[in-house]
Design an enzyme around this catalytic site. Structure first.
Site, PDB file in Angstrom:
ATOM      1  N   HIS A 183      38.421  39.307  39.587  1.00 25.83           N
ATOM      2  CA  HIS A 183      38.046  38.081  40.284  1.00 25.83           C
ATOM      3  C   HIS A 183      38.483  38.111  41.746  1.00 25.83           C
ATOM      4  O   HIS A 183      39.421  38.820  42.127  1.00 25.83           O
ATOM      5  CB  HIS A 183      38.645  36.879  39.573  1.00 25.83           C
ATOM      6  CG  HIS A 183      37.988  36.577  38.265  1.00 25.83           C
ATOM      7  ND1 HIS A 183      38.252  35.442  37.529  1.00 25.83           N
ATOM      8  CD2 HIS A 183      37.050  37.267  37.548  1.00 25.83           C
ATOM      9  CE1 HIS A 183      37.515  35.440  36.426  1.00 25.83           C
ATOM     10  NE2 HIS A 183      36.792  36.550  36.409  1.00 25.83           N
ATOM     11  N   GLU A 185      40.002  35.893  43.640  1.00 22.40           N
ATOM     12  CA  GLU A 185      41.378  35.467  43.900  1.00 22.40           C
ATOM     13  C   GLU A 185      42.363  36.557  43.500  1.00 22.40           C
ATOM     14  O   GLU A 185      43.365  36.801  44.194  1.00 22.40           O
ATOM     15  CB  GLU A 185      41.717  34.192  43.113  1.00 22.40           C
ATOM     16  CG  GLU A 185      40.709  33.073  43.277  1.00 22.40           C
ATOM     17  CD  GLU A 185      39.708  33.057  42.132  1.00 22.40           C
ATOM     18  OE1 GLU A 185      39.628  32.030  41.432  1.00 22.40           O
ATOM     19  OE2 GLU A 185      39.021  34.080  41.944  1.00 22.40           O
ATOM     20  N   CYS A 224      39.449  30.272  37.442  1.00 23.13           N
ATOM     21  CA  CYS A 224      39.559  30.260  35.989  1.00 23.13           C
ATOM     22  C   CYS A 224      41.042  30.105  35.629  1.00 23.13           C
ATOM     23  O   CYS A 224      41.916  30.224  36.491  1.00 23.13           O
ATOM     24  CB  CYS A 224      38.988  31.543  35.397  1.00 23.13           C
ATOM     25  SG  CYS A 224      39.993  33.015  35.715  1.00 23.13           S
ATOM     26  N   CYS A 227      43.240  33.050  36.700  1.00 21.97           N
ATOM     27  CA  CYS A 227      43.540  33.053  38.135  1.00 21.97           C
ATOM     28  C   CYS A 227      44.519  31.942  38.491  1.00 21.97           C
ATOM     29  O   CYS A 227      45.360  32.096  39.379  1.00 21.97           O
ATOM     30  CB  CYS A 227      42.256  32.912  38.944  1.00 21.97           C
ATOM     31  SG  CYS A 227      41.208  34.389  38.928  1.00 21.97           S
TER      32      CYS A 227
END
Length: 277
Positions: A183, A185, A224, A227
């Site tokens: 992801h 992040e 999410c 994260c």
């Protein structure tokens, strides 16, 4: 008092295209004397009183095909004083242009500025479902960035030509571990570690858009729950997320910490849904 109207080309809001309507203010007696000096406009106007009468007709004209100067005056956004000399008029124009520039600056605020940069990072994504970009900012300075994509030196979905999750019928928004991508992040946090950048107390800016079967459109961005956990441990204070309507939403990371003191970390009501075919 008499008016003239003009348009200045400038960028800004509340304009027709890039046009600002300006009301030019000139005392009637000054205008009359200027007209006499030009030896114009006096073919049908002999006295000052006749001049005023002629002007009032122009000002109050109700003919839809005429100038209707008083109506135009109400539409004008700015006023320019033209009662002095040409040098004074030149200075007044410069001052007006400066005022227009100051009042109509298109300089973005910090949130929009960094989200636009995050959007550019999202273009590097090799995900076949959604493109996401992220920048981490400390003291209004970008210290790290990332986008969602496969780990370094491995093949992403674009190179493979397929999505692992779809091939395995993994529901959208679930089982994030079954994905070729890291992801945005997560990559931003990882890249900060690689370069030794300090992100403690920083702000994450996250942009997201759908990128599926040729359709590209903004979607509401949010981290999410995986994260979220990483952002908490990394010491991030705020997360600013783009929204599909062009605005942004701000999350305070400490709110997640307080919420998880009472609720299960994994019971996150927010999840992405690409609606795979």
């Amino acid at each position: 008092m008499i008016i003239g109207l003009t348009g200045f080309l400038a960028s800004g809001k509340d304009t027709v295209g890039s046009l600002f309507l300006v009301y030019i203010d000139v005392e009637s007696e000054i205008r009359y004397n200027r007209a006499k000096q030009r030896s114009k406009e006096l073919e049908h106007v002999i006295t000052y009183e006749d001049f005023l009468s002629s002007e009032m007709k122009e000002l109050e004209n109700k003919d839809d095909n005429a100038q209707q100067l008083m109506k135009c005056k109400t539409l004008a956004r700015y006023t320019l004083d033209n009662n002095g000399t040409l040098d004074e008029l030149s200075k007044n124009i410069d001052n007006l242009l400066l005022k227009i520039q100051l009042e109509n600056s298109d300089k973005p605020n910090w949130n929009d500025f960094f989200l636009n940069i995050a959007k550019e990072h999202a273009l590097r994504s090799d995900c076949l479902s959604a493109r996401m970009g992220c920048v981490i900012v400390v003291d209004n300075t970008i210290v790290s960035s990332g986008y969602n994509g496969a780990p370094r030196k491995t093949k992403g979905c674009f190179e493979r030509g397929y999505c692992i999750r779809r091939m395995n019928n993994v529901p959208s928004g679930q089982r994030y571990e079954l994905c070729a991508s890291v992801h945005a992040e997560q990559n931003a946090i990882i890249n900060a570690a690689r370069t030794g950048a300090k992100i403690l107390g920083g702000t994450v800016y996250l942009y997201s858009e759908k990128n599926y079967l040729g359709l590209v459109e903004p979607i509401d961005a949010f981290p999410c729950f995986i994260c979220k956990k990483l952002l908490v441990n990394a010491g991030i204070e705020r997360v600013v997320c783009s929204q599909k309507n062009g605005t942004y939403k701000v999350y305070n990371v400490n709110d997640w910490v307080e919420e998880w003191k009472d609720k299960d970390i994994c019971t996150d009501v927010m999840s992405y849904s690409t609606n795979y075919k």
